[in-house]
Scaffold this active site. Structure first.
Site, PDB file in Angstrom:
ATOM      1  N   LYS A  94       0.860  -1.186   0.000  1.00 26.49           N
ATOM      2  CA  LYS A  94       0.000   0.000   0.000  1.00 26.49           C
ATOM      3  C   LYS A  94       0.886   1.221   0.000  1.00 26.49           C
ATOM      4  O   LYS A  94       1.821   1.329   0.811  1.00 26.49           O
ATOM      5  CB  LYS A  94      -0.884  -0.007   1.266  1.00 26.49           C
ATOM      6  CG  LYS A  94      -1.846   1.167   1.311  1.00 26.49           C
ATOM      7  CD  LYS A  94      -3.104   0.880   0.536  1.00 26.49           C
ATOM      8  CE  LYS A  94      -3.910   2.134   0.207  1.00 26.49           C
ATOM      9  NZ  LYS A  94      -3.470   2.831  -1.041  1.00 26.49           N
ATOM     10  N   GLN A 115       7.250   3.923   3.835  1.00 29.24           N
ATOM     11  CA  GLN A 115       5.841   3.521   3.859  1.00 29.24           C
ATOM     12  C   GLN A 115       5.626   2.262   4.693  1.00 29.24           C
ATOM     13  O   GLN A 115       4.588   2.108   5.342  1.00 29.24           O
ATOM     14  CB  GLN A 115       5.366   3.300   2.417  1.00 29.24           C
ATOM     15  CG  GLN A 115       3.866   3.359   2.237  1.00 29.24           C
ATOM     16  CD  GLN A 115       3.339   4.777   2.047  1.00 29.24           C
ATOM     17  OE1 GLN A 115       3.920   5.567   1.323  1.00 29.24           O
ATOM     18  NE2 GLN A 115       2.247   5.095   2.708  1.00 29.24           N
ATOM     19  N   LYS A 118       5.482   3.499   8.302  1.00 33.86           N
ATOM     20  CA  LYS A 118       4.329   4.392   8.440  1.00 33.86           C
ATOM     21  C   LYS A 118       3.036   3.575   8.501  1.00 33.86           C
ATOM     22  O   LYS A 118       2.191   3.765   9.375  1.00 33.86           O
ATOM     23  CB  LYS A 118       4.293   5.346   7.242  1.00 33.86           C
ATOM     24  CG  LYS A 118       3.157   6.338   7.278  1.00 33.86           C
ATOM     25  CD  LYS A 118       2.886   6.963   5.910  1.00 33.86           C
ATOM     26  CE  LYS A 118       4.107   7.603   5.293  1.00 33.86           C
ATOM     27  NZ  LYS A 118       3.753   8.538   4.199  1.00 33.86           N
ATOM     28  N   LYS A 130       5.434   1.664  -3.070  1.00 31.07           N
ATOM     29  CA  LYS A 130       5.342   3.006  -3.652  1.00 31.07           C
ATOM     30  C   LYS A 130       5.633   2.902  -5.131  1.00 31.07           C
ATOM     31  O   LYS A 130       6.320   1.969  -5.570  1.00 31.07           O
ATOM     32  CB  LYS A 130       6.381   3.930  -3.002  1.00 31.07           C
ATOM     33  CG  LYS A 130       6.063   5.393  -3.143  1.00 31.07           C
ATOM     34  CD  LYS A 130       5.192   5.860  -2.009  1.00 31.07           C
ATOM     35  CE  LYS A 130       4.792   7.305  -2.143  1.00 31.07           C
ATOM     36  NZ  LYS A 130       4.189   7.794  -0.900  1.00 31.07           N
ATOM     37  N   GLY A 169      -2.747   8.129  -4.433  1.00 30.81           N
ATOM     38  CA  GLY A 169      -2.059   9.314  -4.941  1.00 30.81           C
ATOM     39  C   GLY A 169      -0.827   9.678  -4.142  1.00 30.81           C
ATOM     40  O   GLY A 169      -0.535   9.117  -3.085  1.00 30.81           O
ATOM     41  N   ASP A 170      -0.081  10.601  -4.682  1.00 37.67           N
ATOM     42  CA  ASP A 170       1.046  11.249  -4.012  1.00 37.67           C
ATOM     43  C   ASP A 170       1.269  12.534  -4.822  1.00 37.67           C
ATOM     44  O   ASP A 170       0.329  12.978  -5.519  1.00 37.67           O
ATOM     45  CB  ASP A 170       2.284  10.332  -4.009  1.00 37.67           C
ATOM     46  CG  ASP A 170       3.351  10.772  -3.013  1.00 37.67           C
ATOM     47  OD1 ASP A 170       3.237  10.449  -1.828  1.00 37.67           O
ATOM     48  OD2 ASP A 170       4.319  11.462  -3.410  1.00 37.67           O
ATOM     49  N   THR A 214      -4.331  13.614   5.025  1.00 38.64           N
ATOM     50  CA  THR A 214      -2.912  13.759   5.374  1.00 38.64           C
ATOM     51  C   THR A 214      -2.685  15.066   6.137  1.00 38.64           C
ATOM     52  O   THR A 214      -2.019  15.086   7.189  1.00 38.64           O
ATOM     53  CB  THR A 214      -2.026  13.692   4.115  1.00 38.64           C
ATOM     54  OG1 THR A 214      -2.417  12.565   3.342  1.00 38.64           O
ATOM     55  CG2 THR A 214      -0.562  13.551   4.477  1.00 38.64           C
ATOM     56  N   SER A 381      -6.832   5.833   3.723  1.00 36.39           N
ATOM     57  CA  SER A 381      -6.924   4.915   2.582  1.00 36.39           C
ATOM     58  C   SER A 381      -7.354   3.528   3.071  1.00 36.39           C
ATOM     59  O   SER A 381      -8.154   2.847   2.428  1.00 36.39           O
ATOM     60  CB  SER A 381      -5.570   4.784   1.875  1.00 36.39           C
ATOM     61  OG  SER A 381      -5.374   5.836   0.967  1.00 36.39           O
TER      62      SER A 381
HETATM   63  N1  GLU Z   1       1.109   8.970  -0.718  1.00 35.03           N
HETATM   64  C1  GLU Z   1       0.573   8.978   0.595  1.00 35.03           C
HETATM   65  C2  GLU Z   1       1.662   8.655   1.588  1.00 35.03           C
HETATM   66  O1  GLU Z   1       2.772   9.102   1.404  1.00 35.03           O
HETATM   67  C3  GLU Z   1      -0.676   8.113   0.723  1.00 35.03           C
HETATM   68  C4  GLU Z   1      -0.546   6.679   0.322  1.00 35.03           C
HETATM   69  C5  GLU Z   1      -1.861   5.899   0.321  1.00 35.03           C
HETATM   70  O2  GLU Z   1      -2.891   6.451   0.653  1.00 35.03           O
HETATM   71  O3  GLU Z   1      -1.795   4.732  -0.031  1.00 35.03           O
HETATM   72  O4  GLU Z   1       1.485   8.039   2.606  1.00 35.03           O
END
Ligand code: GLU
Length: 449
Positions: A94, A115, A118, A130, A169-170, A214, A381
């Site tokens: 994810k 990630q 996190k 990612k 997204g990012d 976020t 998410s």
């Molecule tokens: N891109 C965001 C992050 O850096 C969200 C990633 C997501 O929702 O999967 O955590």
């Protein structure tokens, strides 16, 4: 970098450097985690024996692919696509997709590595991954964006699935891009698989609060941090770099919690508005017109635009770097601390350099690393996935309450872990150790894979 790599993890770091030559952002992200882990390995010999750290530093799968497409003038364009499926110990991979000309394998790996921890900290069942492309969406028409997204998904779809890998997204990827990506996935697979992407439109499987999550989450995290010191946002001056999704909704929540955001930026410069950023105007310019931050100052009397320069020169109580990696260096950190800044909360991924983090530590500035403070996006998410799986739809209030609770829990976990491992107040160590322990336990339980 300033911090010493502890002897017990030096060999692991050397191997990462050797195997991933030239990937400087990835080295930086790994090093920061390794610096925190010596204390864990002292207590857990099984992780040394089973090379758990080494396995977590090596992605499970790295996908690199060609993305050919045609622009509006009929010229053929070729970009490079990436998806790094880093770790699936806790759930399907994810993490977001970034479309920006700076994207390369090292950047995607740094983001994917961050990630993992996190996502673990959110307490939700999601692994880490990612992706993205060196495609530059700036100045591209809707039709070009659509053709690019369709070509990108035409390769990526075979690697995705609600139980396999779930992008979102990012930077450079928002609701519009997720729409085109979802449409192409559906067309190729002939499956309406809502849970394969998050950040979807509200009318077709998206979740309330995902857009805001976020930025809101970072502000909730900051609030929890201040509470420990008996403080709140009340009356605080806040500087938020960036003017994308994270910055806009970070500012919105700061205002709701009693603070005043007085500056924000984009790649051309920054605006200072001592009356407080007018959110409606900012949203109109950035979200509706997709314009530049300089336009804000032109339409608002109390605001000044500074071309170039450093937004961190603006005195504040709280800084929320919410633009991109390594945007806040040691010199900027010294200016911030010198001007009396008390809290730095990372809205973006790794915006503060290691030198900046050292400055904050020495000056006693409260510092929240992105992998904890900006986890609200990915946590929401996971809530979107939960709603998709149960074909349910939650209210804004319920979703926001869940987000606030998750952010308070993450803060408490980082705070308590830092204490337990002998570094009270060090949220970098707390986040790294708490995130690592959760992942390592699952990795260990799954055997040698
Ligand atoms: N891109 C965001 C992050 O850096 C969200 C990633 C997501 O929702 O999967 O955590």
């Amino acid at each position: 970098m300033n911090g010493e790599v502890p002897a017990s993890v030096q060999a692991i770091y050397d191997e990462v450097l050797h195997r991933n030559a030239g990937e400087t952002e990835f080295h930086q992200a790994v090093r920061e985690v390794l610096e925190s882990l010596a204390v864990v390995l002292d207590r857990h010999s099984e992780y040394t024996e089973m090379k758990t750290v080494q396995r977590i530093c090596e992605p499970e799968r790295q996908i690199i692919f060609r993305v050919p497409w045609q622009d509006d003038r009929g010229e053929v364009q070729i970009n490079r696509g990436f998806r790094v499926e880093f770790n699936s110990a806790l759930g399907p991979y994810k993490g977001g997709l970034r479309f920006h000309p700076s994207v390369n394998l090292g950047i995607v790996k740094f983001l994917g590595f961050e990630q993992i921890f996190k996502n673990a900290l959110t307490g939700m069942p999601i692994g880490g991954g990612k992706g993205g492309s060196d495609f530059d969406p700036k100045g591209r028409s809707d039709a070009e964006i659509m053709r690019f997204c369709q070509s990108f998904m035409t390769e990526l779809y075979r690697h995705l699935g609600e139980y396999t890998d779930v992008p979102a997204g990012d930077i450079g990827v928002g609701a519009r891009e997720i729409g085109y990506l979802f449409g192409q996935y559906k067309r190729i697979t002939n499956r309406y698989e809502s849970g394969v992407l998050t950040g979807k439109g509200l009318g077709w499987g998206g979740a309330l609060v995902r857009t805001e999550a976020t930025g809101y989450g970072a502000a909730f995290f900051a609030e929890a941090m201040m509470k420990v010191r008996g403080e709140s946002f009340d009356g605080k001056r806040v500087v938020v770099s960036g003017s994308g999704n994270v910055a806009v909704y970070g500012i919105e929540k700061v205002h709701q919690l009693g603070g005043t955001a007085v500056a924000c930026s984009d790649s051309s410069g920054y605006v200072v508005d001592d009356k407080g950023i007018d959110l409606e105007l900012l949203k109109q310019i950035k979200e509706v017109e997709r314009g530049r931050i300089a336009d804000y100052a032109q339409r608002r009397e109390s605001a000044d635009f500074v071309a170039g320069g450093s937004i961190w020169d603006v005195p504040c109580d709280v800084a929320m770097p919410s633009a991109t990696q390594n945007e806040l260096d040691g010199d900027a950190a010294a200016v911030l601390a010198g001007n009396g800044c008390r809290y730095v909360v990372e809205g973006a991924n790794m915006p503060a350099t290691p030198e900046a983090v050292d400055v904050f530590r020495e000056a006693g500035v409260g510092f929240a690393p992105g992998k904890a403070a900006n986890a609200g996006g990915v946590a929401t998410s996971a809530l979107e996935m939960q709603q998709n799986a149960s074909r349910d739809r939650w209210t804004f209030e319920h979703s926001e309450a869940r987000l606030a609770e998750i952010m308070r829990d993450i803060h408490a976990r980082c705070h308590e872990t830092a204490e337990e491992y002998g570094s009270p107040g060090d949220l970098v160590l707390g986040a790294n150790v708490a995130g690592f322990l959760q992942v390592a336990e699952a990795v260990h339980a799954h055997g040698l894979i």
